[in-house]
Write an enzyme that holds these catalytic residues in place. Structure first.
Site: not given
Ligand code: 4NP
Length: 156
Positions: A15-16
């Protein structure tokens, strides 16, 4: 002109941090700053996966294509290779600091340190929310990227 190597890091790398990579690439090009970029996650849940479709869509609205990125986990060599490793939240930063080898070259910091915008430097995790969280993430990352690239320019 100097090239800076920058790794953007979040938890899942879907995501981020892929969004941060895409936005940084565009921001740096606008300012004629040369960056070598990659992104990674502190966790391995999504290794090999493309970014979350909601991140891809939010960035597409800003004419940035991140669909070709693939998630990977942070590794020890990253701390020796990159000049900057920028974390999206405090948990990411703490986890990075735990595995940062002594004497490695990277500056390991919160990405949000580079603006006094919202939430004490954290980029909120939009994963469990709706699409509006992804637009907010895009705007927040754009602000931070602008400040970060201007910071690099002052170092040249
Ligand atoms: P990210 O968001 O750290 O911004 O990529 C997430 C993506 C997946 C998960 C948590 C946050 N997850 O728990 O799978």
């Amino acid at each position: 002109m100097k090239t800076y190597k920058v790794l953007t890091v979040c938890l899942g790398n879907i995501c981020r941090s892929p969004a941060a990579q895409g936005i940084l690439e565009k921001t740096a090009a606008n300012h004629n700053v040369f960056l070598e970029l990659d992104s990674a996650g502190t966790a391995a849940y999504h290794v090999g996966n493309p970014p979350d479709p909601r991140s891809i869509a939010a960035l597409h609205q800003a004419n940035i294509d991140i669909s070709n990125q693939k998630a990977r986990q942070v590794r020890e060599e990253d701390f020796h290779y990159f000049d900057w490793i920028v974390a999206m939240d405090k948990a990411n930063l703490m986890n990075l600091r735990k595995i940062q080898p002594k004497g490695s070259r990277a500056h390991v910091v919160m990405f949000g340190e580079f603006t006094d915008d919202v939430h004490f430097g954290e980029v909120d995790d939009p994963y469990y929310g709706g699409e509006e969280g992804f637009s907010a993430m895009r705007e927040h990352l754009a602000n931070i990227s602008e400040s970060f690239v201007l910071h690099l320019k002052t170092q040249q």
